[in-house]
Motif scaffolding. Structure first.
Motif: not given
Length: 292
Positions: A35-61
């Motif tokens: 629902a979140f991705l439909q509201r704000f868009g997959w591209k923007s969310a994936s782009s934001w996640f991809g820009q984060q440092p790898q340790p932060l990505q792991i922490a988010l997961l």
């Protein structure tokens, strides 16, 4: 190191969590992400996640899976209150609504009884195939209603309450009072079947609650409301009612086949006949409840 960590994390922890009681929680949060991705868009969310440092990505997961685990654990603590609510044990503020539902269930019970009596008056040789099947179905439906003055406001409540009443009607043993004592005496195989049936009933109640909570995601996607409503209806009518029927029948069967263990363990003389047993069973219930 990070790739190996993610691999172990995905292959061990996630498999265990998704395969067990956390499955409803996983689906709930997965729907929220969709629902979140439909509201704000997959591209923007994936782009934001991809820009984060790898340790932060792991922490988010890791944080996401911890959130799933924590929410699943918390909601599981509400299994009994939710089940009690589905049975019809409601807050006094809902007294008027409860009375209306009880009146509706009482009317349904009377209609079933009247139709059953009507079919019984017909010569069995004159009954059609449809009428015979209806007679059998009506006979079964009456079993799942308690006494008229103890009808509950919901079908689930009536099924379980009727199962509690039958040992009292047949043997004079109050299931609510005697069950904890009888449980300790049951064979392991019987306990296992009862535990599995109760776990199925608890899971159905939990899925019903998660389905209602799923409606929250309508803040981002309109389809969350119909999905949540349809899922809650399915969880109640096509899962919880059947699970309650199975559990109630197993509880009754435990009294039918193993109640003698209760008499023996308490050094209480076994009654000689059914009429005597109802009287002795009431005395035993009184002794367990009040000590006299």
């Amino acid at each position: 190191m990070s790739a190996k960590f993610l691999e172990n994390f995905g292959s061990k922890l996630a498999e265990q969590w998704v395969a067990t009681l956390l499955t409803p929680a996983f689906v709930f949060w997965l729907g929220g992400v969709a629902a979140f991705l439909q509201r704000f868009g997959w591209k923007s969310a994936s782009s934001w996640f991809g820009q984060q440092p790898q340790p932060l990505q792991i922490a988010l997961l890791v944080g996401g899976f911890c959130l799933i685990a924590a929410s699943g654990f918390v909601v599981q603590r509400f299994d009994l209150p939710v089940l009690r609510f589905l049975e019809g044990y409601w807050h006094p503020l809902l007294r008027s609504l409860r009375r209306w539902f009880i009146a509706r269930e009482t009317k349904r019970s009377q209609q079933i009884s009247d139709r059953w009596q009507q079919l019984l008056q017909i010569d069995p040789a004159q009954l059609t195939v449809e009428e015979r099947n209806e007679l059998v179905q009506l006979d079964w439906q009456q079993i799942y209603f308690p006494l008229p003055n103890q009808i509950m406001p919901t079908r689930l409540g009536n099924i379980l309450h009727a199962a509690e009443q039958r040992p009292l009607e047949k043997y004079g043993l109050d299931a609510v009072i005697c069950w904890s004592r009888l449980w300790l005496l049951l064979p392991d195989a019987v306990k296992k079947d009862l535990q599995e049936a109760r776990a199925d009933l608890n899971t159905a109640a939990r899925v019903w609650l998660w389905s209602l909570l799923f409606i929250i995601w309508t803040i981002w996607a309109w389809w969350a409301a119909p999905v949540g409503i349809i899922s809650s209806i399915f969880a109640y009518y096509y899962w919880a009612l059947e699970a309650a029927t199975t559990y109630g029948e197993l509880v009754e069967a435990a009294f039918d086949l193993h109640r003698h263990l209760l008499y023996q363990s308490l050094r209480w003389g076994l009654p000689a006949d059914p009429k005597e047993e109802r009287r002795v069973g009431k005395e035993l219930t009184e002794y367990l409840w009040r000590g006299r």
